[in-house]
Design a protein around this motif. Structure first.
Motif, PDB file in Angstrom:
ATOM      1  N   LEU A 195       0.832  -1.212   0.000  1.00 23.93           N
ATOM      2  CA  LEU A 195       0.000   0.000   0.000  1.00 23.93           C
ATOM      3  C   LEU A 195       0.858   1.250   0.000  1.00 23.93           C
ATOM      4  CD1 LEU A 195      -2.800  -1.082   2.505  1.00 23.93           C
ATOM      5  CD2 LEU A 195      -2.860  -1.128   0.001  1.00 23.93           C
ATOM      6  N   THR A 196       2.142   1.086  -0.328  1.00 29.34           N
ATOM      7  CA  THR A 196       3.060   2.240  -0.286  1.00 29.34           C
ATOM      8  C   THR A 196       3.810   2.422  -1.606  1.00 29.34           C
ATOM      9  OG1 THR A 196       4.811   0.848   0.671  1.00 29.34           O
ATOM     10  CG2 THR A 196       3.389   2.066   2.206  1.00 29.34           C
ATOM     11  N   SER A 197       3.374   1.769  -2.680  1.00 27.72           N
ATOM     12  CA  SER A 197       4.034   1.969  -3.968  1.00 27.72           C
ATOM     13  C   SER A 197       3.495   3.245  -4.625  1.00 27.72           C
ATOM     14  CB  SER A 197       3.783   0.778  -4.883  1.00 27.72           C
ATOM     15  OG  SER A 197       2.479   0.829  -5.438  1.00 27.72           O
ATOM     16  N   VAL A 198       4.091   3.621  -5.744  1.00 29.97           N
ATOM     17  CA  VAL A 198       3.607   4.819  -6.444  1.00 29.97           C
ATOM     18  C   VAL A 198       2.183   4.626  -6.951  1.00 29.97           C
ATOM     19  CG1 VAL A 198       5.887   5.649  -7.120  1.00 29.97           C
ATOM     20  CG2 VAL A 198       4.692   4.021  -8.600  1.00 29.97           C
ATOM     21  N   ARG A 199       1.740   3.392  -7.089  1.00 26.79           N
ATOM     22  CA  ARG A 199       0.381   3.134  -7.550  1.00 26.79           C
ATOM     23  C   ARG A 199      -0.629   3.107  -6.413  1.00 26.79           C
ATOM     24  NH1 ARG A 199       4.094   0.671 -10.419  1.00 26.79           N
ATOM     25  NH2 ARG A 199       4.422  -0.843  -8.735  1.00 26.79           N
ATOM     26  N   THR A 200      -0.185   2.726  -5.221  1.00 28.27           N
ATOM     27  CA  THR A 200      -1.137   2.468  -4.141  1.00 28.27           C
ATOM     28  C   THR A 200      -1.059   3.440  -2.981  1.00 28.27           C
ATOM     29  OG1 THR A 200       0.407   0.915  -3.103  1.00 28.27           O
ATOM     30  CG2 THR A 200      -1.159   0.008  -4.697  1.00 28.27           C
ATOM     31  N   ALA A 201      -0.023   4.274  -2.931  1.00 26.32           N
ATOM     32  CA  ALA A 201       0.119   5.205  -1.798  1.00 26.32           C
ATOM     33  C   ALA A 201      -0.968   6.271  -1.841  1.00 26.32           C
ATOM     34  CB  ALA A 201       1.496   5.864  -1.833  1.00 26.32           C
ATOM     35  N   GLY A 202      -1.484   6.642  -0.659  1.00 26.99           N
ATOM     36  CA  GLY A 202      -2.401   7.768  -0.561  1.00 26.99           C
ATOM     37  C   GLY A 202      -3.773   7.454  -0.019  1.00 26.99           C
ATOM     38  N   PRO A 203      -4.505   6.472  -0.587  1.00 28.81           N
ATOM     39  CA  PRO A 203      -5.855   6.201  -0.083  1.00 28.81           C
ATOM     40  C   PRO A 203      -5.850   5.737   1.372  1.00 28.81           C
ATOM     41  CG  PRO A 203      -5.569   5.239  -2.256  1.00 28.81           C
ATOM     42  CD  PRO A 203      -4.216   5.697  -1.800  1.00 28.81           C
ATOM     43  N   VAL A 204      -6.947   6.001   2.084  1.00 26.55           N
ATOM     44  CA  VAL A 204      -7.050   5.553   3.468  1.00 26.55           C
ATOM     45  C   VAL A 204      -7.166   4.029   3.492  1.00 26.55           C
ATOM     46  CG1 VAL A 204      -8.092   7.707   4.243  1.00 26.55           C
ATOM     47  CG2 VAL A 204      -9.572   5.853   3.430  1.00 26.55           C
ATOM     48  N   PRO A 205      -6.689   3.389   4.572  1.00 23.41           N
ATOM     49  CA  PRO A 205      -6.665   1.921   4.620  1.00 23.41           C
ATOM     50  C   PRO A 205      -8.021   1.249   4.407  1.00 23.41           C
ATOM     51  CG  PRO A 205      -5.241   2.806   6.322  1.00 23.41           C
ATOM     52  CD  PRO A 205      -5.975   3.981   5.725  1.00 23.41           C
TER      53      PRO A 205
END
Length: 448
Positions: A387-397
């Motif tokens: 959940l921390t790649s450039v594709r997945t970082a940002g949204p709430v868990p």
């Protein structure tokens, strides 16, 4: 065996995402799942990101992986693509197929796949002569899956004719000779020698109504395969439907229905060009449907009526088929996005529904109903997406499932566990140290 504990930073438990989930494993099974368990306990293996049930690749032709890139040059149709595929098929031996499949299945593990349905019809030597061990090619695939650390359902395929045209059924010729057993009885004799293992189950398939006729005996085939998963390519191309109508006066779905072929243990692959009547037949029988969106668009097959099929009563599964890419997250989102293109509306499937197709329903179609869920009693097969790649970082868990389905790729898979054993750790395969190198070597060997 001793208890193993995995602590998932976040885990998808079928309907929602929970933080701090402890997964206890013994003898290859999940024995307990406890959500909101706080920080990882001492001795637990930590899984950072979103942990999902292992993904099921319900439709694979492992040797097609050698076509990647090669068949993207120039124009053509499904039928011209098929000629290139035949050339690759003609070069494989049991040893070279094992090397290629081992690398392909390792690539699948890196993509979070814990079980594959291998639609296997490359049975004999190049001239059609059986090997001394009649199932040498199938055994190579079973061994390759073990070496790559994933489960396999070998969908050993009856392929008796070279095609169906308005003139009728054509004989096997050229590279097709190694596909055929001559008759359904001979296929059954060879198929009966295959035995499952802890990591392998034996299913069956009919290649298509182009390769198996009503006189070959659909009813007899159904009797032979009672109780095992059965798959079939169905209406992938309009030409198949047109030839079936010319020879049999009906659609492929209707032809198979005449013999009672459709049932919940049968999965139709592609099912792209169906009539409303076909959809009703398949749904009424509870037959499964395996969609392979990246292959279907790569080959310009079309967009199948997945939503209508599901509404009619067909569970959906997903496959990477020709392996233009191996990415079940891409297949899941493509199911929704292709439907959006077809209908020009959004929101046909939730992320949860798409994950179910990629995991639980995919495993069920392959005869592994105890897999595809994170719950006590299920097989300890799961995968973790960063959940921390450039594709997945940002949204709430709490939106991690949506993030995984609609933004993540296979490159974001960090961990894969099969039967409680860590097959992928921190993005690296633990059994096949250099997967790209293994793929390159196996494919290069086919060019020599």
């Amino acid at each position: 065996m001793p208890l193993t504990m995995y602590w998932a930073e976040h885990a998808w438990l079928g309907a929602h995402v929970e933080p701090g989930v402890l997964i206890e494993v013994r003898d290859g099974l999940i024995t307990a799942v406890r959500a909101g368990d706080g920080p990882p306990p001492s001795g637990a293996e930590v899984l950072r990101g979103l942990t999902l049930p292992g993904l099921a690749n319900a439709h694979s032709h492992a040797f097609h992986r050698a076509l990647r890139g090669t068949v993207q040059v120039g124009a053509g149709t499904f039928w011209t693509w098929r000629e290139v595929m035949y050339q690759v098929a003609s070069r494989l031996t049991p040893d070279s197929y094992h090397a290629l499949a081992r690398a392909v299945y390792a690539e699948m593990a890196l993509a979070g796949v814990t079980a594959v349905g291998e639609f296997h019809y490359l049975h004999h030597g190049p001239d059609g002569t059986p090997y001394a061990e009649p199932n040498a090619m199938g055994e190579a695939l079973i061994a390759a899956a073990a070496d790559a650390g994933i489960r396999i359902t070998l969908l050993d395929t009856a392929y008796l004719h070279g095609g169906l045209s308005r003139a009728g059924y054509q004989p096997l010729t050229g590279p097709q000779l190694r596909f055929g057993d001559g008759t359904a009885d001979r296929w059954h004799e060879r198929w009966s020698r295959l035995k499952g293992r802890e990591h392998a189950r034996i299913g069956a398939a009919i290649h298509s109504v182009r390769a198996f006729s009503d006189t070959d005996g659909y009813e007899r085939f159904a009797q032979y395969t009672e109780g095992v998963p059965v798959h079939i390519h169905l209406s992938e191309q309009p030409a198949e439907n047109e030839a079936c109508a010319a020879v049999h006066g009906c659609t492929p779905t209707e032809l198979l229905a005449r013999s009672g072929f459709w049932k919940p243990t049968v999965t139709a692959v592609h099912a792209t060009h169906l009539t409303d009547g076909d959809i009703g037949v398949l749904g009424g029988a509870g037959a499964g449907i395996c969609m392979c969106p990246t292959t279907e668009r790569d080959l310009a097959d079309g967009i199948g009526p997945a939503l209508a099929l599901q509404r009619a009563g067909c569970p959906l599964s997903l496959g990477s088929d020709s392996h233009a890419v191996i990415d079940l997250l891409e297949e899941a989102r493509a199911l929704e996005l292709d439907e959006r293109l077809r209908t020009r509306t959004r929101g046909h499937w939730t992320a949860a529904a798409l994950l179910r197709a990629a995991a639980e329903d995919g495993h069920a179609s392959l005869g592994w109903p105890e897999a595809g869920r994170l719950e006590a009693g299920a097989l300890a097969d799961f995968t973790t997406v960063s959940l921390t790649s450039v594709r997945t970082a940002g949204p709430v868990p709490r939106l991690a499932a949506e993030t995984a389905v609609f933004a993540a790729t296979a490159a974001d898979v960090r961990e894969t566990v099969v039967g409680g054993r860590r097959v992928v750790r921190a993005g690296e395969h633990t059994l096949v140290p250099d997967v790209p190198g293994a793929l390159a070597a196996a494919i290069a060997a086919l060019r020599e």
